[in-house]
Design an enzyme around this catalytic site. Structure first.
Site, mmCIF file in Angstrom:
data_model
loop_
_atom_site.group_PDB
_atom_site.id
_atom_site.type_symbol
_atom_site.label_atom_id
_atom_site.label_comp_id
_atom_site.label_asym_id
_atom_site.label_seq_id
_atom_site.Cartn_x
_atom_site.Cartn_y
_atom_site.Cartn_z
ATOM 1 N N LYS A 10 0.867 -1.203 0.000
ATOM 2 C CA LYS A 10 0.000 0.000 0.000
ATOM 3 C C LYS A 10 0.885 1.229 0.000
ATOM 4 O O LYS A 10 1.967 1.252 0.601
ATOM 5 C CB LYS A 10 -0.957 0.022 1.183
ATOM 6 C CG LYS A 10 -0.352 0.263 2.574
ATOM 7 C CD LYS A 10 -0.256 1.704 3.019
ATOM 8 C CE LYS A 10 0.672 1.820 4.217
ATOM 9 N NZ LYS A 10 1.192 3.044 4.616
ATOM 10 N N PRO A 94 9.880 -4.306 0.756
ATOM 11 C CA PRO A 94 10.894 -3.922 1.743
ATOM 12 C C PRO A 94 10.280 -3.761 3.136
ATOM 13 O O PRO A 94 9.130 -3.334 3.253
ATOM 14 C CB PRO A 94 11.416 -2.575 1.233
ATOM 15 C CG PRO A 94 10.987 -2.476 -0.174
ATOM 16 C CD PRO A 94 9.764 -3.323 -0.338
ATOM 17 N N ALA A 96 9.906 -2.450 7.188
ATOM 18 C CA ALA A 96 9.988 -1.210 7.982
ATOM 19 C C ALA A 96 10.151 0.011 7.089
ATOM 20 O O ALA A 96 10.940 0.910 7.367
ATOM 21 C CB ALA A 96 11.128 -1.301 9.004
ATOM 22 N N ALA A 97 9.409 0.021 5.998
ATOM 23 C CA ALA A 97 9.538 1.100 5.012
ATOM 24 C C ALA A 97 8.278 1.944 4.935
ATOM 25 O O ALA A 97 8.203 2.874 4.140
ATOM 26 C CB ALA A 97 9.840 0.491 3.643
ATOM 27 N N GLY A 98 7.253 1.588 5.722
ATOM 28 C CA GLY A 98 5.978 2.313 5.639
ATOM 29 C C GLY A 98 5.124 1.823 4.490
ATOM 30 O O GLY A 98 4.215 2.517 4.036
ATOM 31 N N ALA A 100 3.556 -1.249 4.643
ATOM 32 C CA ALA A 100 2.609 -2.196 5.233
ATOM 33 C C ALA A 100 2.828 -3.640 4.782
ATOM 34 O O ALA A 100 1.870 -4.395 4.628
ATOM 35 C CB ALA A 100 1.166 -1.767 4.955
ATOM 36 N N GLY A 101 4.093 -4.009 4.604
ATOM 37 C CA GLY A 101 4.396 -5.382 4.177
ATOM 38 C C GLY A 101 3.885 -6.428 5.150
ATOM 39 O O GLY A 101 3.269 -7.420 4.747
ATOM 40 N N GLY A 102 4.116 -6.217 6.444
ATOM 41 C CA GLY A 102 3.651 -7.171 7.451
ATOM 42 C C GLY A 102 2.124 -7.230 7.478
ATOM 43 O O GLY A 102 1.529 -8.312 7.521
ATOM 44 N N SER A 103 1.488 -6.064 7.407
ATOM 45 C CA SER A 103 0.018 -6.017 7.404
ATOM 46 C C SER A 103 -0.540 -6.763 6.195
ATOM 47 O O SER A 103 -1.564 -7.459 6.294
ATOM 48 C CB SER A 103 -0.469 -4.563 7.346
ATOM 49 O OG SER A 103 0.035 -3.838 8.429
ATOM 50 N N ASP A 136 -3.729 -1.032 9.341
ATOM 51 C CA ASP A 136 -3.656 -1.142 7.876
ATOM 52 C C ASP A 136 -4.216 -2.464 7.347
ATOM 53 O O ASP A 136 -4.390 -2.624 6.136
ATOM 54 C CB ASP A 136 -2.194 -1.042 7.396
ATOM 55 C CG ASP A 136 -1.692 0.398 7.355
ATOM 56 O OD1 ASP A 136 -2.534 1.307 7.247
ATOM 57 O OD2 ASP A 136 -0.467 0.592 7.428
HETATM 58 P P1 ATP Z 1 3.365 -0.503 8.562
HETATM 59 O O1 ATP Z 1 3.371 0.421 7.376
HETATM 60 O O2 ATP Z 1 2.208 -1.472 8.599
HETATM 61 O O3 ATP Z 1 3.613 0.189 9.883
HETATM 62 P P2 ATP Z 1 6.004 -1.244 7.733
HETATM 63 O O4 ATP Z 1 5.872 -1.423 6.274
HETATM 64 O O5 ATP Z 1 6.643 0.032 8.183
HETATM 65 O O6 ATP Z 1 4.608 -1.464 8.396
HETATM 66 P P3 ATP Z 1 6.725 -3.984 8.084
HETATM 67 O O7 ATP Z 1 7.474 -4.341 6.864
HETATM 68 O O8 ATP Z 1 5.333 -4.442 8.182
HETATM 69 O O9 ATP Z 1 6.830 -2.414 8.333
HETATM 70 O O10 ATP Z 1 7.582 -4.542 9.296
HETATM 71 C C1 ATP Z 1 7.746 -3.907 10.550
HETATM 72 C C2 ATP Z 1 8.240 -4.958 11.560
HETATM 73 O O11 ATP Z 1 7.204 -5.928 11.740
HETATM 74 C C3 ATP Z 1 9.441 -5.744 11.087
HETATM 75 O O12 ATP Z 1 10.626 -5.153 11.519
HETATM 76 C C4 ATP Z 1 9.238 -7.136 11.671
HETATM 77 O O13 ATP Z 1 9.968 -7.322 12.850
HETATM 78 C C5 ATP Z 1 7.762 -7.221 12.025
HETATM 79 N N1 ATP Z 1 6.998 -8.221 11.222
HETATM 80 C C6 ATP Z 1 6.093 -9.067 11.694
HETATM 81 N N2 ATP Z 1 5.559 -9.831 10.736
HETATM 82 C C7 ATP Z 1 6.139 -9.454 9.574
HETATM 83 C C8 ATP Z 1 5.990 -9.870 8.241
HETATM 84 N N3 ATP Z 1 5.159 -10.852 7.879
HETATM 85 N N4 ATP Z 1 6.726 -9.235 7.304
HETATM 86 C C9 ATP Z 1 7.570 -8.234 7.680
HETATM 87 N N5 ATP Z 1 7.755 -7.817 8.931
HETATM 88 C C10 ATP Z 1 7.044 -8.413 9.891
#
Ligand code: ATP
Length: 292
Positions: A10, A94, A96-98, A100-103, A136
């Site tokens: 996203k 990528p 922790a890039a904002g 929402a990969g984990g979400s 998210d």
């Molecule tokens: P958001 O935008 O939802 O805040 P993000 O894109 O900044 O997330 P993510 O890539 O979702 O960050 O990862 C943040 C942290 O979540 C990672 O450092 C990791 O420890 C943890 N995490 C838990 N499950 C996952 C997953 N399936 N994929 C990636 N990171 C995950």
């Protein structure tokens, strides 16, 4: 029984804050769009009751800290039945890039399990489970384009952008901690006591008209200025995108990811080449329609 689900990235076309909540979180005002860059999540039921996670990327937690693991747990809790499941994540987004990969992975697990069990839950029920995992996640279940406010977990669908808008998604340098990014905003805007959020009428109109000119003039991200000061890669990537022919480029979410919108695929590919030469991540992507 198996399911393979795309976990789409996203981006935020608009990201603002309307104030602080009593629970200490922030009320957001955002417009989100999903793009074709995705993790691929394979889900397979197995004997026993264990939830096993595999991932091709080092650094992703493989235990109950993984949002995919939490998603499976909540799904079985709501189903009232416990099963073993193997979840394999091919990580292209990528971390922790904002973005929402984990979400997106958590959302994919909910959609996949719902398919495997013959759709016991409606999309609204899946979103309710998703909201318990993260703000998210409901949007990552529905996909497409949406407006969201408050905690950000009740997305209202908007028309989607057409595929002739070519996106490049990129990121480089150290990840950004979302709580720290909000703390920076609190300092700058005095905890939002006198802050008035920007209107979203223009951006919503630009999306409805699929109008790149007015889209380029109405993108907004409150995090961009403060995070750019700390992360030189944000400005560097934006400049490369504009020099390569992007009509517009902006940071997404709390950063440090950046997206650009291009009219020509050759310009977008040139931007990807120039950004990856700096050892940063970059990929082309196109807008994704609503899936539920
Ligand atoms: P958001 O935008 O939802 O805040 P993000 O894109 O900044 O997330 P993510 O890539 O979702 O960050 O990862 C943040 C942290 O979540 C990672 O450092 C990791 O420890 C943890 N995490 C838990 N499950 C996952 C997953 N399936 N994929 C990636 N990171 C995950």
């Amino acid at each position: 029984m198996t399911a393979r689900i795309q976990a789409y990235v996203k981006i935020n076309l608009h990201f603002d804050v309307s104030g602080l909540r009593e629970d200490g979180f922030h009320n957001v005002v955002t417009v989100l769009h999903s793009l074709s860059l995705c993790d691929v999540v394979d889900i397979e039921l197995s004997d026993g009751g264990d939830i096993l996670i595999e991932c091709d990327k080092i650094g992703v937690p493989l235990d109950e800290k993984n949002i995919a693991h939490k998603a499976a747990n909540l799904f079985f809790e709501k189903l009232g039945k416990r099963c073993g499941v193997s979840i394999k994540i091919k990580k292209n987004i990528p971390m922790a890039a904002g973005l929402a990969g984990g979400s997106a992975d958590g959302a994919a697990v909910l959609i996949g399990l719902n398919k495997i069990f013959d759709e016991p839950f409606s999309s609204e029920e899946l979103c309710e489970i998703g909201a318990r995992l993260g703000a998210d996640v409901p949007f990552c279940i529905l996909c497409g384009c949406a407006y969201s406010e408050g905690r950000g977990d009740l997305p209202q669908s908007l028309p989607t952008l057409s595929r002739d808008m070519i996106f490049v998604v990129a990121c480089g340098g150290e990840g950004v901690s979302t709580p720290r990014a909000y703390a920076m905003l609190d300092d700058i805007y005095n905890c939002f006591t006198d802050y008035r959020p920007k209107t979203v009428d223009k951006i919503i109109g630009a999306i409805a008209g699929n109008d790149l000119d007015s889209l380029a003039n109405s993108l907004f991200n409150i995090f961009e200025a403060p995070i750019s000061k700390e992360r030189a890669a944000v400005g560097e990537i934006k400049s490369i995108m504009i020099d390569s022919g992007a009509r517009v480029s902006m940071m997404s979410g709390s950063g440090p990811s950046v997206f650009g919108i291009f009219e020509k695929i050759s310009d977008a590919e040139e931007a990807v080449r120039a950004i990856t030469q700096k050892n940063y991540f970059a990929a082309t992507a196109f807008p994704i329609d609503k899936r539920m």
